[in-house]
Design an enzyme around this catalytic site. Structure first.
Site, short mmCIF file in Angstrom:
data_model
loop_
_atom_site.label_atom_id
_atom_site.label_comp_id
_atom_site.label_asym_id
_atom_site.label_seq_id
_atom_site.Cartn_x
_atom_site.Cartn_y
_atom_site.Cartn_z
N SER A 147 0.75 -1.23 -0.01
CA SER A 147 -0.02 -0.16 0.08
C SER A 147 1.11 1.20 -0.20
O SER A 147 1.90 1.03 0.35
CB SER A 147 -0.75 0.08 1.15
OG SER A 147 -1.50 1.46 1.30
N TYR A 160 -1.06 -0.69 10.48
CA TYR A 160 -1.49 -1.16 9.32
C TYR A 160 -0.20 -0.79 8.23
O TYR A 160 0.14 -1.17 7.50
CB TYR A 160 -2.55 -0.55 8.68
CG TYR A 160 -2.98 -1.05 7.36
CD1 TYR A 160 -3.40 -2.08 6.72
CD2 TYR A 160 -2.90 0.12 6.33
CE1 TYR A 160 -3.77 -2.40 5.27
CE2 TYR A 160 -2.95 -0.02 4.99
CZ TYR A 160 -3.54 -1.28 4.57
OH TYR A 160 -3.76 -1.69 3.32
N LYS A 164 2.57 -2.98 6.19
CA LYS A 164 2.61 -2.42 4.97
C LYS A 164 4.02 -2.38 4.56
O LYS A 164 4.65 -2.71 3.41
CB LYS A 164 1.88 -1.72 4.23
CG LYS A 164 0.40 -2.49 4.31
CD LYS A 164 0.19 -3.58 3.46
CE LYS A 164 -1.31 -3.92 3.22
NZ LYS A 164 -1.43 -5.14 2.28
#
Ligand SMILES: NC(=O)c1ccc[n+]([C@@H]2O[C@H](COP(=O)([O-])OP(=O)(O)OC[C@H]3O[C@@H](n4cnc5c(N)ncnc54)[C@H](OP(=O)(O)O)[C@@H]3O)[C@@H](O)[C@H]2O)c1
Length: 254
Positions: A147, A160, A164
């Site tokens: 991402s 998160y 990533k």
């Protein structure tokens, strides 16, 4: 064939995790439209059955296999079942991911931290290692879906983002260690894409406006806008491309 500029995926077999909807479903369909046979996979059997039926009705060669990527036994079953059904694996797309917590870093629940790292990072290594001997036979390739959060953090998406970023480094380690086996490993970093996963972001008008203002193309993406890179990276046209980190973000990272 090495050095070929052939984008055609005929003869190849791909496994895409988390592919019953969203970006994974779009990538699975894109690979199949370009000639690959594709295993559609996600936690729920009814979800994979449904998408597989829709794609088969379009004349595409796909096969549904349920697999929760956090379950080692199910990962093994996914690889074994793919090889049983199609005889080989050429492309592995590690797409499944979770984001159970949105909020300030200091409020992160340790359980949510562990779960995020287990699904978004550890499971990718486990599945890739299981697929490795099959990929090695065919000079195959791995595509990891990270991402823009792995490159540029947003408030509230802390753990998160960390997962990533770790995935990007895991991909580059795989590329380095497995390159001598003929396996290529690349990372795609999508920007904001209109899926269920990101609904909490794009359904919030002020977050969406902020993203659009920060993005050269001035809009979020649709899932099918992620497929072109994946098809290219899976193809022989990308035979000299490994360890790459490619954004598909409408210019968000500029
Ligand atoms: N949407 C965005 O804006 C965006 C931006 C950057 C990166 N990404 C990344 O893109 C990838 C796909 O996200 P998406 O937006 O397409 O999500 P999505 O539309 O919510 O789809 C997620 C898919 O993953 C499956 N899934 C969920 N947990 C799973 C698990 N533990 N094991 C196996 N499958 C699982 C779901 O099906 P079941 O419910 O049947 O399991 C579904 O098919 C993720 O890696 C995400 O981090 C998304």
């Amino acid at each position: 064939m090495e050095g070929s500029s052939d984008f055609n995926l005929e003869g190849k077999v791909a496994v895409v995790t988390g592919s019953s909807k969203g970006i994974g479903a779009a990538i699975a369909e894109g690979l199949a439209r370009n000639g690959s046979r594709v295993v559609i996979s996600s936690r729920k059997q009814e979800n994979v059955d449904q998408l597989a039926a829709e794609l088969k009705a379009k004349g595409l060669e796909v096969w549904p296999v349920a697999c929760h990527v956090g379950d080692a036994g199910q990962l093994q079953h996914l690889v074994e079942h793919t090889v049983e059904k199609f005889g080989r694996i050429d492309t592995l797309v590690n797409n499944a991911a979770i984001n159970p917590y949105f909020g300030p870093l200091e409020g992160t629940d340790p359980g949510a931290f562990d779960k995020t790292m287990a699904i978004n990072v550890k499971a990718v290594l486990q599945l890739s290692a299981l697929a490795l001997p099959h990929l090695e036979k065919n000079r195959g390739s791995i595509i990891n879906i990270s991402s823009v959060e792995g490159l540029k953090p947003t408030f509230g998406l802390g753990i998160y983002s960390v997962s990533k970023a770790a995935l990007i480094m895991l991909s580059q380690n795989m590329a380095k260690e497995w390159g001598p086996k003929g396996i290529r490993v690349n990372t795609i970093c999508p920007g904001l894409v209109k899926t269920k996963f990101s609904a909490g972001l794009w359904q919030n008008e002020s977050i969406l406006n902020m993203y659009e203002k920060d993005t050269a193309l001035g809009r979020m993406a649709l899932p099918e806008e992620m497929t072109g890179l994946a098809v290219f990276l899976a193809s022989d046209a990308a035979s000299y491309i490994t360890g790459g980190v490619f954004t598909a973000d409408g210019g968000y990272c500029l």
